[in-house]
Motif scaffolding. Structure first.
Motif, PDB file in Angstrom:
ATOM      1  N   ALA A   1       0.724  70.812 -48.303  1.00  0.00           N
ATOM      2  CA  ALA A   1      -0.538  70.379 -48.910  1.00  0.00           C
ATOM      3  C   ALA A   1      -0.417  69.018 -49.585  1.00  0.00           C
ATOM      4  O   ALA A   1      -1.424  68.450 -50.024  1.00  0.00           O
ATOM      5  CB  ALA A   1      -0.999  71.415 -49.938  1.00  0.00           C
ATOM      6  N   LEU A   2       0.785  68.462 -49.660  1.00  0.00           N
ATOM      7  CA  LEU A   2       0.999  67.223 -50.400  1.00  0.00           C
ATOM      8  C   LEU A   2       0.498  65.985 -49.659  1.00  0.00           C
ATOM      9  O   LEU A   2      -0.087  65.083 -50.268  1.00  0.00           O
ATOM     10  CB  LEU A   2       2.490  67.050 -50.715  1.00  0.00           C
ATOM     11  CG  LEU A   2       3.057  67.947 -51.817  1.00  0.00           C
ATOM     12  CD1 LEU A   2       4.580  67.882 -51.815  1.00  0.00           C
ATOM     13  CD2 LEU A   2       2.510  67.528 -53.175  1.00  0.00           C
ATOM     14  N   TYR A   3       0.721  65.927 -48.357  1.00  0.00           N
ATOM     15  CA  TYR A   3       0.416  64.705 -47.601  1.00  0.00           C
ATOM     16  C   TYR A   3      -1.048  64.277 -47.724  1.00  0.00           C
ATOM     17  O   TYR A   3      -1.336  63.106 -48.021  1.00  0.00           O
ATOM     18  CB  TYR A   3       0.817  64.872 -46.138  1.00  0.00           C
ATOM     19  CG  TYR A   3       0.420  63.705 -45.270  1.00  0.00           C
ATOM     20  CD1 TYR A   3       1.152  62.519 -45.285  1.00  0.00           C
ATOM     21  CD2 TYR A   3      -0.710  63.770 -44.457  1.00  0.00           C
ATOM     22  CE1 TYR A   3       0.774  61.435 -44.508  1.00  0.00           C
ATOM     23  CE2 TYR A   3      -1.093  62.693 -43.674  1.00  0.00           C
ATOM     24  CZ  TYR A   3      -0.346  61.528 -43.700  1.00  0.00           C
ATOM     25  OH  TYR A   3      -0.727  60.458 -42.931  1.00  0.00           O
ATOM     26  N   PRO A   4      -2.024  65.167 -47.479  1.00  0.00           N
ATOM     27  CA  PRO A   4      -3.421  64.714 -47.579  1.00  0.00           C
ATOM     28  C   PRO A   4      -3.815  64.259 -48.978  1.00  0.00           C
ATOM     29  O   PRO A   4      -4.694  63.410 -49.115  1.00  0.00           O
ATOM     30  CB  PRO A   4      -4.234  65.936 -47.130  1.00  0.00           C
ATOM     31  CG  PRO A   4      -3.318  67.102 -47.257  1.00  0.00           C
ATOM     32  CD  PRO A   4      -1.944  66.577 -47.032  1.00  0.00           C
ATOM     33  N   VAL A   5      -3.187  64.795 -50.024  1.00  0.00           N
ATOM     34  CA  VAL A   5      -3.477  64.332 -51.380  1.00  0.00           C
ATOM     35  C   VAL A   5      -2.971  62.902 -51.562  1.00  0.00           C
ATOM     36  O   VAL A   5      -3.653  62.053 -52.152  1.00  0.00           O
ATOM     37  CB  VAL A   5      -2.841  65.265 -52.433  1.00  0.00           C
ATOM     38  CG1 VAL A   5      -3.105  64.735 -53.845  1.00  0.00           C
ATOM     39  CG2 VAL A   5      -3.393  66.674 -52.302  1.00  0.00           C
ATOM     40  N   ALA A   6      -1.777  62.622 -51.044  1.00  0.00           N
ATOM     41  CA  ALA A   6      -1.230  61.264 -51.133  1.00  0.00           C
ATOM     42  C   ALA A   6      -2.114  60.276 -50.383  1.00  0.00           C
ATOM     43  O   ALA A   6      -2.376  59.159 -50.871  1.00  0.00           O
ATOM     44  CB  ALA A   6       0.196  61.245 -50.569  1.00  0.00           C
ATOM     45  N   VAL A   7      -2.587  60.655 -49.208  1.00  0.00           N
ATOM     46  CA  VAL A   7      -3.464  59.770 -48.429  1.00  0.00           C
ATOM     47  C   VAL A   7      -4.793  59.560 -49.151  1.00  0.00           C
ATOM     48  O   VAL A   7      -5.314  58.441 -49.216  1.00  0.00           O
ATOM     49  CB  VAL A   7      -3.692  60.355 -47.019  1.00  0.00           C
ATOM     50  CG1 VAL A   7      -4.742  59.531 -46.265  1.00  0.00           C
ATOM     51  CG2 VAL A   7      -2.390  60.381 -46.230  1.00  0.00           C
ATOM     52  N   ALA A   8      -5.339  60.631 -49.712  1.00  0.00           N
ATOM     53  CA  ALA A   8      -6.602  60.520 -50.446  1.00  0.00           C
ATOM     54  C   ALA A   8      -6.447  59.581 -51.642  1.00  0.00           C
ATOM     55  O   ALA A   8      -7.342  58.783 -51.949  1.00  0.00           O
ATOM     56  CB  ALA A   8      -7.067  61.898 -50.906  1.00  0.00           C
ATOM     57  N   HIS A   9      -5.310  59.684 -52.335  1.00  0.00           N
ATOM     58  CA  HIS A   9      -5.062  58.806 -53.482  1.00  0.00           C
ATOM     59  C   HIS A   9      -4.997  57.347 -53.040  1.00  0.00           C
ATOM     60  O   HIS A   9      -5.575  56.466 -53.692  1.00  0.00           O
ATOM     61  CB  HIS A   9      -3.750  59.203 -54.159  1.00  0.00           C
ATOM     62  CG  HIS A   9      -3.337  58.275 -55.265  1.00  0.00           C
ATOM     63  ND1 HIS A   9      -4.016  58.183 -56.449  1.00  0.00           N
ATOM     64  CD2 HIS A   9      -2.318  57.375 -55.342  1.00  0.00           C
ATOM     65  CE1 HIS A   9      -3.434  57.278 -57.233  1.00  0.00           C
ATOM     66  NE2 HIS A   9      -2.408  56.772 -56.571  1.00  0.00           N
ATOM     67  N   ALA A  10      -4.342  57.079 -51.921  1.00  0.00           N
ATOM     68  CA  ALA A  10      -4.261  55.702 -51.429  1.00  0.00           C
ATOM     69  C   ALA A  10      -5.639  55.164 -51.068  1.00  0.00           C
ATOM     70  O   ALA A  10      -5.972  54.015 -51.371  1.00  0.00           O
ATOM     71  CB  ALA A  10      -3.336  55.638 -50.212  1.00  0.00           C
ATOM     72  N   ASN A  11      -6.452  55.993 -50.435  1.00  0.00           N
ATOM     73  CA  ASN A  11      -7.780  55.537 -50.020  1.00  0.00           C
ATOM     74  C   ASN A  11      -8.746  55.398 -51.184  1.00  0.00           C
ATOM     75  O   ASN A  11      -9.768  54.718 -51.056  1.00  0.00           O
ATOM     76  CB  ASN A  11      -8.343  56.482 -48.962  1.00  0.00           C
ATOM     77  CG  ASN A  11      -7.716  56.241 -47.603  1.00  0.00           C
ATOM     78  OD1 ASN A  11      -7.708  55.125 -47.105  1.00  0.00           O
ATOM     79  ND2 ASN A  11      -7.162  57.283 -47.015  1.00  0.00           N
ATOM     80  N   ASP A  12      -8.439  56.025 -52.319  1.00  0.00           N
ATOM     81  CA  ASP A  12      -9.239  55.795 -53.521  1.00  0.00           C
ATOM     82  C   ASP A  12      -9.181  54.325 -53.935  1.00  0.00           C
ATOM     83  O   ASP A  12     -10.151  53.767 -54.453  1.00  0.00           O
ATOM     84  CB  ASP A  12      -8.740  56.665 -54.680  1.00  0.00           C
ATOM     85  CG  ASP A  12      -9.108  58.129 -54.513  1.00  0.00           C
ATOM     86  OD1 ASP A  12     -10.023  58.428 -53.723  1.00  0.00           O
ATOM     87  OD2 ASP A  12      -8.471  58.972 -55.168  1.00  0.00           O
ATOM     88  N   PHE A  13      -8.034  53.691 -53.714  1.00  0.00           N
ATOM     89  CA  PHE A  13      -7.831  52.301 -54.134  1.00  0.00           C
ATOM     90  C   PHE A  13      -8.104  51.303 -53.018  1.00  0.00           C
ATOM     91  O   PHE A  13      -8.162  50.102 -53.274  1.00  0.00           O
ATOM     92  CB  PHE A  13      -6.394  52.112 -54.631  1.00  0.00           C
ATOM     93  CG  PHE A  13      -6.111  52.774 -55.950  1.00  0.00           C
ATOM     94  CD1 PHE A  13      -6.449  52.160 -57.141  1.00  0.00           C
ATOM     95  CD2 PHE A  13      -5.525  54.028 -55.994  1.00  0.00           C
ATOM     96  CE1 PHE A  13      -6.198  52.775 -58.363  1.00  0.00           C
ATOM     97  CE2 PHE A  13      -5.270  54.654 -57.209  1.00  0.00           C
ATOM     98  CZ  PHE A  13      -5.614  54.025 -58.397  1.00  0.00           C
ATOM     99  N   ALA A  14      -8.246  51.775 -51.780  1.00  0.00           N
ATOM    100  CA  ALA A  14      -8.436  50.878 -50.650  1.00  0.00           C
ATOM    101  C   ALA A  14      -9.911  50.607 -50.398  1.00  0.00           C
ATOM    102  O   ALA A  14     -10.767  51.448 -50.672  1.00  0.00           O
ATOM    103  CB  ALA A  14      -7.799  51.480 -49.393  1.00  0.00           C
ATOM    104  N   ASP A  15     -10.208  49.430 -49.859  1.00  0.00           N
ATOM    105  CA  ASP A  15     -11.568  49.140 -49.416  1.00  0.00           C
ATOM    106  C   ASP A  15     -11.883  50.020 -48.211  1.00  0.00           C
ATOM    107  O   ASP A  15     -11.006  50.348 -47.406  1.00  0.00           O
ATOM    108  CB  ASP A  15     -11.699  47.670 -49.015  1.00  0.00           C
ATOM    109  CG  ASP A  15     -11.525  46.729 -50.200  1.00  0.00           C
ATOM    110  OD1 ASP A  15     -11.816  47.167 -51.333  1.00  0.00           O
ATOM    111  OD2 ASP A  15     -11.086  45.587 -49.982  1.00  0.00           O
ATOM    112  N   SER A  16     -13.165  50.371 -48.069  1.00  0.00           N
ATOM    113  CA  SER A  16     -13.550  51.210 -46.937  1.00  0.00           C
ATOM    114  C   SER A  16     -13.218  50.547 -45.613  1.00  0.00           C
ATOM    115  O   SER A  16     -12.905  51.218 -44.626  1.00  0.00           O
ATOM    116  CB  SER A  16     -15.048  51.519 -47.006  1.00  0.00           C
ATOM    117  OG  SER A  16     -15.808  50.316 -46.985  1.00  0.00           O
ATOM    118  N   ALA A  17     -13.235  49.218 -45.578  1.00  0.00           N
ATOM    119  CA  ALA A  17     -12.917  48.503 -44.339  1.00  0.00           C
ATOM    120  C   ALA A  17     -11.453  48.663 -43.947  1.00  0.00           C
ATOM    121  O   ALA A  17     -11.090  48.450 -42.791  1.00  0.00           O
ATOM    122  CB  ALA A  17     -13.244  47.023 -44.495  1.00  0.00           C
ATOM    123  N   ASN A  18     -10.603  49.026 -44.906  1.00  0.00           N
ATOM    124  CA  ASN A  18      -9.168  49.162 -44.638  1.00  0.00           C
ATOM    125  C   ASN A  18      -8.733  50.607 -44.473  1.00  0.00           C
ATOM    126  O   ASN A  18      -7.530  50.885 -44.469  1.00  0.00           O
ATOM    127  CB  ASN A  18      -8.362  48.522 -45.774  1.00  0.00           C
ATOM    128  CG  ASN A  18      -8.497  47.019 -45.797  1.00  0.00           C
ATOM    129  OD1 ASN A  18      -8.588  46.383 -44.752  1.00  0.00           O
ATOM    130  ND2 ASN A  18      -8.516  46.437 -46.990  1.00  0.00           N
TER     131      ASN A  18
END
Length: 418
Positions: free
Chosen positions: A309-326
């Protein structure tokens, strides 16, 4: 007329998901068969660990090179070649029962599987619209989780020392060819070429950067050598298959409550809590070294539920800080970082199992999870979280058998095709 078009679209997606199901079943069966048969033949734990490293290396290489190959020969021909390679390799591993040959062949399997997945994911992306993209993505993930469980559980219905399972794996790979070979769907757009910008990924989210590598280390070690650990405890082949399947399904189910929790608070706290809990379970298995089948099944199911269950949380955290275009660039890059971790994990796990004890596999995973927890806590004091109202909601995801092409299928991808 519109209803007929919708029906045809559903049939084409259904055919592609059937092909995916056969692929993943074959991969799950073969991936569990090799360490069990290798252990029965007396292969060293290091050799068995290198099977996982080779598979991950082939998988990552294909993610980088397959788009060029598909662009040159077309989707149907490329998929046929990938599936044929996987089938041939499965049959060869039943003939050449020798560790060095298996390691080389396992790299070919990883290459073929990544290429196959990328073609199917590209096709699904082409059939998806803004209105049904989330449903198709969800169906794809369900098919992946269910099919690997079915493939792994097949191992309990025969003798791993016979050649039957190798032949069955080859048959399943060949069956995956049929839906795409007879499909009338037009070839989709060229596959997305992956660009890995390590500096940009780290600047965007140090927690996700290091976290995805360490999650890959832990999951790669357990996914490759969990069956070897199970065999060392004396439990039956059926129980080993159940142990591995329960851990994967536990991870799929745990993503829902863990994801909801991460939507309500700093995701780094969730990574720390879940990572710490996985470390505790891993340390308990390492120190207690249980031999009772029921205790092993319960403990590994809990462990898998936390670890996967850890991987999708890490990805979600990264995308919180990323622009939608990225979104595509960031998520694809993190997936490759996870892949690099899965190359390292089986080697570390094998060395620990050989030098200490079979249960030391969980000592390696516990160390990785402690590092995830520690780094997440440290970083939470150095950077404020993105406000909850500005985040995207958590989405379930898998990393074991998806490629960067699947990121385009995610509803969060920028400008999805109509």
């Amino acid at each position: 007329m519109q209803g007929l078009a919708v029906f045809r679209s559903f049939i084409q997606v259904f055919a592609l998901l059937c092909g995916t199901s056969f692929l993943v079943m074959a991969s799950g069966l073969h991936g569990l068969l090799l360490p069990l048969r290798g252990g029965a033949e007396g292969f060293s734990t290091t050799s068995l660990g290198l099977l996982g490293t080779a598979w991950a290396g082939g998988f990552i290489t294909s993610c980088l090179l397959a788009p060029r190959l598909v662009r040159r020969v077309g989707h149907v021909r490329a998929f046929s070649a990938f599936a044929a390679i996987a089938a041939i390799v499965a049959l060869f591993t039943g003939i050449l029962v020798e560790p060095i040959a298996w390691i080389a062949l396992r790299a070919l399997t990883g290459f073929a599987m990544a290429g196959s997945y990328m073609v199917i994911e590209s096709w699904l992306n082409e059939r998806a619209t803004n209105s049904n993209r989330g449903q198709i993505f969800g169906l794809y993930m369900v098919v992946n989780f269910a099919s690997i469980t079915v493939g792994q559980m097949m191992i309990g219905f025969g003798d791993v020392r016979s050649g039957t399972f190798f032949m069955l794996t080859g048959i399943l790979f060949c069956l995956a060819l049929i839906p795409t070979a007879i499909s009338t769907a037009s070839s989709p757009k060229p596959l997305t070429e992956v660009q890995l910008d390590l500096r940009a990924l780290y600047r965007n989210s140090p927690v996700a950067f290091l976290g995805c590598i360490l999650i890959g280390v832990a999951n790669g070690a357990f996914g490759t050598l969990g069956a070897v650990y199970g065999a060392s405890t004396g439990i039956s082949t059926t129980e080993i298959a159940l142990m591995m399947s329960a851990s994967v399904m536990g991870g799929a189910l745990m993503q829902i409550p863990v994801g909801r929790m991460s939507d309500r608070t700093d995701r780094r706290y969730v990574l720390a809590i879940v990572g710490g809990a996985a470390a505790v379970i891993g340390l308990l298995i390492f120190l207690i070294s249980p031999h009772n089948a029921y205790i092993i099944l319960i403990m590994t199911a809990i462990y898998g539920g936390l670890a996967y269950a850890l991987y999708p949380v890490a990805v979600a955290h990264a995308n919180d800080f990323a622009d939608s275009a990225n979104f595509v660039k960031v998520t694809s890059g993190l997936l490759l970082l996870y892949g690099f971790g899965t190359m390292l994990g089986p080697i570390l796990g094998a060395l620990a199992m050989e030098s200490i004890s079979p249960s030391a596999l969980f000592g390696v995973t516990a160390l990785a999870h402690v590092l995830i927890m520690t780094h997440a806590i440290i970083r939470s004091r150095m950077r404020a979280p993105v406000p909850i109202e500005l985040r995207d909601n958590f989405k379930t995801a898998g990393a074991e058998r998806v490629t960067p092409e699947s990121v385009r299928l995610d509803p969060r991808a920028e400008n999805p095709a109509e």
